[in-house]
Design a protein around this motif. Structure first.
Motif, PDB file in Angstrom:
ATOM      1  N   TYR A  69       0.843  -1.194   0.000  1.00 52.88           N
ATOM      2  CA  TYR A  69       0.000   0.000   0.000  1.00 52.88           C
ATOM      3  C   TYR A  69       0.882   1.250   0.000  1.00 52.88           C
ATOM      4  O   TYR A  69       1.979   1.250   0.567  1.00 52.88           O
ATOM      5  N   THR A 117      -6.861   2.489   0.352  1.00 50.83           N
ATOM      6  CA  THR A 117      -7.364   2.445  -1.017  1.00 50.83           C
ATOM      7  C   THR A 117      -8.539   3.401  -1.114  1.00 50.83           C
ATOM      8  O   THR A 117      -9.494   3.303  -0.340  1.00 50.83           O
ATOM      9  N   TRP A 118      -8.467   4.329  -2.057  1.00 56.77           N
ATOM     10  CA  TRP A 118      -9.520   5.322  -2.178  1.00 56.77           C
ATOM     11  C   TRP A 118      -9.603   5.823  -3.609  1.00 56.77           C
ATOM     12  O   TRP A 118      -8.671   5.688  -4.412  1.00 56.77           O
ATOM     13  N   ASP A 119     -10.759   6.386  -3.922  1.00 55.23           N
ATOM     14  CA  ASP A 119     -10.977   7.047  -5.208  1.00 55.23           C
ATOM     15  C   ASP A 119     -12.053   8.096  -5.006  1.00 55.23           C
ATOM     16  O   ASP A 119     -12.373   8.473  -3.872  1.00 55.23           O
ATOM     17  N   THR A 162     -13.282   5.867   0.413  1.00 56.81           N
ATOM     18  CA  THR A 162     -12.209   4.988   0.862  1.00 56.81           C
ATOM     19  C   THR A 162     -12.764   3.585   1.068  1.00 56.81           C
ATOM     20  O   THR A 162     -13.729   3.401   1.807  1.00 56.81           O
ATOM     21  N   SER A 163     -12.141   2.605   0.434  1.00 58.18           N
ATOM     22  CA  SER A 163     -12.629   1.219   0.517  1.00 58.18           C
ATOM     23  C   SER A 163     -11.783   0.354   1.442  1.00 58.18           C
ATOM     24  O   SER A 163     -12.242  -0.702   1.885  1.00 58.18           O
ATOM     25  N   GLU A 164     -10.547   0.763   1.740  1.00 59.10           N
ATOM     26  CA  GLU A 164      -9.697   0.053   2.689  1.00 59.10           C
ATOM     27  C   GLU A 164      -8.985   1.097   3.551  1.00 59.10           C
ATOM     28  O   GLU A 164      -8.549   2.135   3.054  1.00 59.10           O
ATOM     29  N   CYS A 165      -8.854   0.802   4.840  1.00 59.13           N
ATOM     30  CA  CYS A 165      -8.309   1.822   5.742  1.00 59.13           C
ATOM     31  C   CYS A 165      -7.620   1.160   6.934  1.00 59.13           C
ATOM     32  O   CYS A 165      -8.012   0.064   7.365  1.00 59.13           O
ATOM     33  N   VAL A 178      -9.241  -4.471   5.468  1.00 55.51           N
ATOM     34  CA  VAL A 178      -8.964  -4.653   4.040  1.00 55.51           C
ATOM     35  C   VAL A 178      -9.849  -5.743   3.466  1.00 55.51           C
ATOM     36  O   VAL A 178     -10.274  -6.667   4.162  1.00 55.51           O
TER      37      VAL A 178
END
Length: 468
Positions: free
Chosen positions: A21, A150-152, A156-159, A179
């Motif tokens: 990451y 993970t973000w867009d 945020t989809s994973e933190c 995750v």
């Protein structure tokens, strides 16, 4: 920096990058500045000046804590009356009971206050597995503990969340990564712990290193004000709700300090000559003035006959400029409210009474109403997804009596500021009396009941298709 303030250690960042990451764009400097304004510890409040002794001195400016007041007001307006709701009867009953028992609404309110202060906040599910039994809690994290992985543009989809913990009586640092696992298609919580920079074996601490939540819904949510981040491009973090009002806060607290100084320095004092002050003889034969009156410095001795009329006391009472300073203070209050989305009248100091219902203040507070709705839309979606994951995990891990495939959980806000709730109730009762709307809809709209429960509570009412 505040004492014992938390920062993410370098070895935590190294652990995250070693797992493939990238660290999110650094906003720690902005977050630190916002935190200083929020706690009134910014260097602005320490003022240096040159004294009559020729030496440099420092004084602490007074503060009304405007940044905290702004965040507290937003949290109160948004989350003071909120509830979780699902169209599935069993899920609705379980989540509402959980929120009440665990004090989740109060936790949400505190989380929103901190998120609005520091631009970002988070809440995540926390699992305690002991002797085959699992309990689930919701924990709150401040911006400095939040590390998006993970973000867009969609979020945020994973933190990851980095916090201090106590391991076997000693302080340690814990990293929990929420995750998505490609093989199981569910969220996993991967945990690692360090003490003095050295990794510890999670199993020796009773921690499951890789816990499968068996839930495909995000097990965390990020909270931010509905404000575009203009200080860092392509960042998953938000921006503080008072970022654009920092100059107004400077002006406000400067005026507040000036009001105190004007009152304290220019209060009336009495100048009296030595001939009017009684003296007494000490045991050593020295003379001492006999104290009288209040111990506050309101009496001063005349040391020169040229000051005033010789032998007569006189009062020193210069004209104060508090009215002019109060005008500056009022302007600063208006600017603060306007820049923070409340409207220029919200913090008006001479306003009679507080905010009324939406019917009474809609024309003067349109900015406030629009911004409340914007913030609710941004926060409600995130909180609803977290509670949906909570119900699913409770169904899977704790045996909660919720059917598989239940309807998602949403957040219902009490919009008494935006839409006059009492007026809506009165209108709907009139429509029910006229036979236009069935009674059960009142229970759904204002008491959060599911349609099935509401219809069961009003069995004599014929269900009409009203398009609601």
């Amino acid at each position: 920096m505040a004492d014992n303030q938390f920062e993410v250690p370098a070895y935590v960042s190294k652990e995250i990058t070693s797992r493939g990451y990238a660290m999110p764009p650094d906003m720690s400097a902005h977050i630190e500045t916002w935190y200083q304004w929020y706690t009134a510890t910014h260097p602005f409040y320490k003022e240096k000046y040159l004294g009559v002794d020729g030496r440099s001195h420092e004084r602490q400016k007074l503060s009304l804590r405007p940044a905290r007041r702004v965040c507290r007001e937003w949290a109160s307006l948004i989350a003071n009356e909120m509830r979780a709701q699902s169209e599935s009867t069993d899920a609705n009953e379980w989540v509402q009971g959980y929120c009440e028992d665990e004090g989740l609404y109060a936790l949400f309110q505190r989380g929103i206050e901190r998120a609005f202060a520091m631009g970002t906040g988070a809440m995540a599910l926390w699992f305690d597995v002991r002797d085959g039994a699992t309990s689930i809690r919701v924990r709150r994290y401040d911006a400095k503990m939040v590390l998006p992985l993970t973000w867009d543009e969609d979020g945020t989809s994973e933190c990851a969340f980095c916090t201090r913990v106590t391991a076997k009586g000693k302080q340690a640092v814990q990293l929990q990564m929420h995750v998505m696992d490609a093989e199981t298609g569910t969220y996993h919580i991967r945990t690692k712990v360090w003490r003095d920079g050295k990794p510890l074996d999670p199993a020796s601490l009773g921690i499951i290193e890789d816990f499968d939540t068996r839930c495909a819904e995000r097990t965390f949510c990020l909270l931010s004000p509905a404000i575009d981040n203009t200080v860092q491009d392509t960042s998953p973090y938000g921006v503080s709700v008072f970022h654009d009002a920092i100059d107004a806060m400077r002006m406000l607290d400067t005026a507040w300090t000036a009001l105190y100084d004007e009152t304290d320095l220019l209060r009336a004092v009495l100048m009296i000559p030595d001939t009017m002050i009684d003296v007494e003889t000490e045991e050593d034969g020295s003379k001492r003035a006999v104290p009288f009156g209040s111990r506050e410095q309101r009496l001063y001795r005349l040391t020169s006959a040229s000051i005033g009329e010789e032998g007569k006391p006189y009062a020193f009472a210069p004209a104060m400029r508090t009215d002019a300073i109060h005008g500056v203070y009022a302007d600063a209050c208006a600017a603060l409210g306007d820049e923070c989305g409340f409207g220029s009248q919200y913090f008006k100091p001479d306003k009679a009474g507080g905010l009324k219902t939406a019917t009474e203040v809609s024309s003067d507070n349109s900015a406030l109403m629009r911004n409340i709705r914007n913030h609710e839309n941004a926060l409600g979606k995130e909180l609803g997804r977290l509670l949906t994951a909570l119900v699913e995990c409770a169904r899977v891990h704790t045996g909660a009596s919720v059917a598989e495939g239940f309807e998602t959980v949403s957040i219902v806000w009490d919009d008494s500021i935006i839409t006059d709730t009492q007026a809506e109730k009165t209108q709907m009762l009139a429509e029910i009396a006229a036979g236009v709307v069935p009674k059960w809809m009142y229970l759904v709209r204002f008491y959060g009941m599911s349609e099935e429960d509401a219809q069961a509570a009003m069995p004599e009412q014929t269900v009409l298709d009203t398009g609601f």
